[in-house]
Design a protein around this motif. Structure first.
Motif, PDB file in Angstrom:
ATOM      1  N   LYS A 224       0.837  -1.201   0.000  1.00  0.00           N
ATOM      2  CA  LYS A 224       0.000   0.000   0.000  1.00  0.00           C
ATOM      3  C   LYS A 224       0.872   1.252   0.000  1.00  0.00           C
ATOM      4  N   LEU A 225       1.924   1.247   0.847  1.00  0.00           N
ATOM      5  CA  LEU A 225       2.809   2.414   0.913  1.00  0.00           C
ATOM      6  C   LEU A 225       3.513   2.636  -0.420  1.00  0.00           C
ATOM      7  N   GLY A 226       3.918   1.545  -1.075  1.00  0.00           N
ATOM      8  CA  GLY A 226       4.592   1.661  -2.362  1.00  0.00           C
ATOM      9  C   GLY A 226       3.752   2.400  -3.384  1.00  0.00           C
ATOM     10  N   SER A 227       2.433   2.202  -3.326  1.00  0.00           N
ATOM     11  CA  SER A 227       1.545   2.866  -4.300  1.00  0.00           C
ATOM     12  C   SER A 227       1.306   4.326  -3.951  1.00  0.00           C
ATOM     13  N   GLU A 228       1.560   4.700  -2.688  1.00  0.00           N
ATOM     14  CA  GLU A 228       1.273   6.054  -2.243  1.00  0.00           C
ATOM     15  C   GLU A 228       2.421   7.024  -2.467  1.00  0.00           C
ATOM     16  N   VAL A 229       3.655   6.510  -2.484  1.00  0.00           N
ATOM     17  CA  VAL A 229       4.795   7.420  -2.599  1.00  0.00           C
ATOM     18  C   VAL A 229       5.004   7.845  -4.050  1.00  0.00           C
ATOM     19  N   GLY A 230       5.586   9.026  -4.215  1.00  0.00           N
ATOM     20  CA  GLY A 230       5.873   9.517  -5.557  1.00  0.00           C
ATOM     21  C   GLY A 230       5.307  10.909  -5.770  1.00  0.00           C
ATOM     22  N   CYS A 231       5.505  11.426  -6.959  1.00  0.00           N
ATOM     23  CA  CYS A 231       4.993  12.756  -7.298  1.00  0.00           C
ATOM     24  C   CYS A 231       4.312  12.695  -8.661  1.00  0.00           C
ATOM     25  N   GLY A 247      24.510   8.326 -17.964  1.00  0.00           N
ATOM     26  CA  GLY A 247      24.871   7.234 -18.857  1.00  0.00           C
ATOM     27  C   GLY A 247      23.690   6.387 -19.272  1.00  0.00           C
ATOM     28  N   GLY A 248      22.482   6.787 -18.843  1.00  0.00           N
ATOM     29  CA  GLY A 248      21.272   6.058 -19.226  1.00  0.00           C
ATOM     30  C   GLY A 248      20.880   5.006 -18.207  1.00  0.00           C
ATOM     31  N   GLY A 249      19.604   4.619 -18.254  1.00  0.00           N
ATOM     32  CA  GLY A 249      19.140   3.523 -17.406  1.00  0.00           C
ATOM     33  C   GLY A 249      18.631   3.919 -16.039  1.00  0.00           C
ATOM     34  N   PHE A 250      18.882   5.138 -15.586  1.00  0.00           N
ATOM     35  CA  PHE A 250      18.348   5.595 -14.306  1.00  0.00           C
ATOM     36  C   PHE A 250      18.504   7.103 -14.175  1.00  0.00           C
ATOM     37  N   HIS A 251      17.665   7.699 -13.303  1.00  0.00           N
ATOM     38  CA  HIS A 251      17.792   9.138 -13.022  1.00  0.00           C
ATOM     39  C   HIS A 251      18.092   9.401 -11.557  1.00  0.00           C
ATOM     40  N   GLY A 252      17.641   8.518 -10.650  1.00  0.00           N
ATOM     41  CA  GLY A 252      17.980   8.661  -9.244  1.00  0.00           C
ATOM     42  C   GLY A 252      17.329   9.837  -8.550  1.00  0.00           C
ATOM     43  N   GLN A 253      16.227  10.362  -9.103  1.00  0.00           N
ATOM     44  CA  GLN A 253      15.586  11.553  -8.542  1.00  0.00           C
ATOM     45  C   GLN A 253      14.363  11.225  -7.687  1.00  0.00           C
ATOM     46  N   GLY A 254      14.163   9.961  -7.368  1.00  0.00           N
ATOM     47  CA  GLY A 254      13.033   9.568  -6.523  1.00  0.00           C
ATOM     48  C   GLY A 254      11.886   8.984  -7.316  1.00  0.00           C
ATOM     49  N   TRP A 255      10.879   8.509  -6.573  1.00  0.00           N
ATOM     50  CA  TRP A 255       9.741   7.851  -7.206  1.00  0.00           C
ATOM     51  C   TRP A 255       8.953   8.851  -8.064  1.00  0.00           C
ATOM     52  N   LEU A 256       8.657   8.459  -9.282  1.00  0.00           N
ATOM     53  CA  LEU A 256       7.851   9.297 -10.174  1.00  0.00           C
ATOM     54  C   LEU A 256       6.480   8.644 -10.349  1.00  0.00           C
ATOM     55  N   GLY A 257       5.426   9.486 -10.332  1.00  0.00           N
ATOM     56  CA  GLY A 257       4.075   8.973 -10.495  1.00  0.00           C
ATOM     57  C   GLY A 257       3.461   8.581  -9.158  1.00  0.00           C
ATOM     58  N   LYS A 258       2.185   8.284  -9.190  1.00  0.00           N
ATOM     59  CA  LYS A 258       1.474   7.814  -8.004  1.00  0.00           C
ATOM     60  C   LYS A 258       0.414   6.820  -8.433  1.00  0.00           C
ATOM     61  N   GLY A 259      -0.020   6.017  -7.470  1.00  0.00           N
ATOM     62  CA  GLY A 259      -1.045   5.032  -7.780  1.00  0.00           C
ATOM     63  C   GLY A 259      -0.497   3.624  -7.722  1.00  0.00           C
ATOM     64  N   LYS A 260      -1.367   2.676  -7.893  1.00  0.00           N
ATOM     65  CA  LYS A 260      -1.015   1.267  -7.770  1.00  0.00           C
ATOM     66  C   LYS A 260      -0.023   0.849  -8.844  1.00  0.00           C
ATOM     67  N   TRP A 261       0.980   0.108  -8.409  1.00  0.00           N
ATOM     68  CA  TRP A 261       1.951  -0.447  -9.359  1.00  0.00           C
ATOM     69  C   TRP A 261       1.421  -1.765  -9.926  1.00  0.00           C
ATOM     70  N   VAL A 262       1.735  -2.010 -11.167  1.00  0.00           N
ATOM     71  CA  VAL A 262       1.404  -3.294 -11.801  1.00  0.00           C
ATOM     72  C   VAL A 262       2.711  -4.038 -12.036  1.00  0.00           C
ATOM     73  N   VAL A 263       2.863  -5.189 -11.376  1.00  0.00           N
ATOM     74  CA  VAL A 263       4.088  -5.985 -11.496  1.00  0.00           C
ATOM     75  C   VAL A 263       3.809  -7.194 -12.378  1.00  0.00           C
ATOM     76  N   SER A 264       4.545  -7.302 -13.462  1.00  0.00           N
ATOM     77  CA  SER A 264       4.344  -8.414 -14.402  1.00  0.00           C
ATOM     78  C   SER A 264       5.669  -9.111 -14.675  1.00  0.00           C
ATOM     79  N   ARG A 265       5.592 -10.396 -14.997  1.00  0.00           N
ATOM     80  CA  ARG A 265       6.770 -11.119 -15.479  1.00  0.00           C
ATOM     81  C   ARG A 265       6.830 -10.923 -16.984  1.00  0.00           C
ATOM     82  N   SER A 266       7.985 -10.506 -17.486  1.00  0.00           N
ATOM     83  CA  SER A 266       8.083 -10.206 -18.909  1.00  0.00           C
ATOM     84  C   SER A 266       9.417 -10.696 -19.458  1.00  0.00           C
TER      85      SER A 266
END
Length: 499
Positions: A224-231, A247-266
């Motif tokens: 629940k907390l994971g879905s709440e954090v972010g901007c 160098g690509g692949g990350f920004h390191g500026q914190g969680w972006l977005g809000k709402g429930k995460w969808v975790v899928s195997r891909s």
């Protein structure tokens, strides 16, 4: 010829009837090899009753055997106080060691820390590590693990973070098992900043996460907390700029977005696209600071070893001539599959590589690095001279001076100009050993172009279209590669995490 018998009668006698200390040490070593704690303790009791003099090796073996009978530090049982007579016996032997005035070593402290953690006294386990300096003992990763894992298991997050801080201050690099434990305690105590931090530390530590670690990561994104954090609002251009700088692949500026995460195997296609969300993954490069540091390191080493060739002249030339997108290791390409005994050097192979790079880079010439000695021998042939002179006229050829090692030149140019390097040289020679591997391997993966000639037809093998590493996107989604045996990389499982 006379044969002299050099056998010392006294030595033979000693082997047949060893001194009690020698016999004790021999039998104790046997117990250690067989992991026989009961046998070792019986020997110890006999040694004490006979007032034998024990040294730090004897005590270390005994205490180690006591600690090795306990549960594995990273197992679910680690951190719970357990009833085990080996714990009390181990402490008794340790105290006896101190009373005899024998200073503990790193191995001693490691074993006693394990005993303390198993007893439930993780504070004492950490205190042992912090006070090792008085014995002139230097902690290692294994020395700090008992306290770290015990604190994590007992959900004493702040204490676990203190152990990590102490390890970092000592220059000890944490590995996946330690970071995974810290990530888990951060998830379970709801410390979203630490969760974010450990995801990035894992990113720098491993290419693929273990199944155990990926399960911990999934538990955070499913919380629940994971879905709440972010901007909800962020500067997209700023994030893109930071990612480019990193160098690509990350920004390191914190969680972006809000709402429930969808975790899928891909899985990820050969072109680097996630088969679930369609996002294209990055081929991650070293960041700008690392790039500059790397270039300076190469230049410094080259100038020490290339004093006669004035490597600084090449640096100045490269500053004036920097509009290249590819560097070619001329000798490596031209000598590929040639007869060295005949001095074979295929200018046609080199020409094929140069032409291909020119045509596929919007008609930009690559920079060919060639040793001056090789250049002079080639120009004896009029047809070769014509080609080489043409390249030089286009600014596509630099000849390194006599007495130089051209490896330094093509490597420095490729790093400094942040461009591709065409060579099959895997850079394992002694000169590259000085560069270390912290970001050298990452740089190679991103910049090295391999080649083959099949029936005289050139094939360039470009760098992979994406990097096998945890990736954070500019839109806030995550992709985490998971360990496993797969027929090819397109079958590897990834966690695709999107809002």
């Amino acid at each position: 010829m006379e044969v002299v018998n050099c056998t010392n009668p006294q030595t033979k006698k000693r082997k047949k009837n060893p001194l009690p200390e020698g016999q004790f040490y021999y039998e104790l070593g046997t117990c250690s090899k067989n992991n026989d704690l009961a046998g070792a303790l019986a020997l110890y009791e006999t040694a004490v009753s006979q007032s034998l003099r024990l040294n730090h090796n004897h005590y270390n073996i005994l205490i180690y055997l006591c600690s090795s009978s306990l549960p594995d530090l990273s197992s679910p049982e680690a951190g719970d106080a357990v009833e085990n007579p080996a714990i009390d016996k181990g402490f008794s032997i340790y105290n006896q060691m101190l009373e005899k005035g024998i200073n503990p070593t790193e191995a001693t402290i490691t074993a006693v820390s394990r005993l303390a953690a198993a007893k439930g006294d993780s504070d004492f386990a950490f205190e042992l590590v912090k006070t090792m300096g008085k014995y002139n003992a230097v902690p290692r990763l294994r020395t700090c693990d008992p306290a770290l894992f015990a604190f994590c298991h007992k959900m004493e997050a702040e204490k676990a973070y203190s152990v990590e801080d102490h390890m970092v201050s000592l220059g000890i690099n944490l590995e996946e098992s330690e970071l995974s434990a810290l990530l888990k305690v951060s998830v379970e105590t709801g410390n979203q900043e630490k969760v974010y931090s450990y995801l990035h530390k894992l990113r720098n530590c491993v290419r693929c996460t273990s199944v155990k670690t990926s399960d911990i990561i999934e538990s955070w994104f499913s919380s629940k907390l994971g879905s709440e954090v972010g901007c909800l609002n962020w500067d997209e251009n700023r994030i893109k700029s930071i990612m480019l700088k990193n160098g690509g692949g990350f920004h390191g500026q914190g969680w972006l977005g809000k709402g429930k995460w969808v975790v899928s195997r891909s899985t990820v296609s050969s072109k680097g696209c996630c088969c679930n969300c369609g996002q294209r993954l990055d081929c991650v490069d070293i960041d700008r600071v690392e790039t500059e540091k790397f270039a300076e390191m190469i230049a410094s080493l080259a100038m020490k070893r290339e004093a006669k060739s004035n490597f600084s002249d090449f640096q100045a030339w490269l500053d004036r001539n920097s509009n290249y997108v590819a560097i070619v290791d001329g000798a490596n390409v031209a000598l590929h599959q040639q007869n060295f005994a005949d001095g074979g050097f295929s200018i046609s192979q080199l020409e094929a590589v140069v032409k291909e790079l020119y045509e596929t880079s919007q008609r930009k010439w690559p920079l060919i690095i060639l040793h001056n000695k090789r250049y002079r021998s080639l120009t004896a042939n009029p047809s070769n001279r014509k080609i080489l002179d043409w390249w030089r006229a286009q600014g596509a050829l630099y000849t390194t001076p006599n007495g130089s090692n051209d490896d330094w030149y093509w490597l420095y140019a490729a790093v400094k100009l942040k461009c591709s390097l065409v060579t099959n040289d895997e850079m394992r020679d002694h000169i590259f050993e000085f560069l270390g591997s912290s970001f050298f391997l990452k740089w190679k993966e991103r910049h090295q172009v391999h080649y083959t000639f099949v029936k005289s037809n050139l094939r360039l093998k470009m760098p992979p279209s994406y990097s096998l590493v945890i990736q954070e996107s500019e839109k806030g989604s995550w992709h985490i590669p998971v360990e496993g045996e797969f027929a090819d990389e397109t079958s590897r499982k990834w966690l695709c995490v999107t809002r």
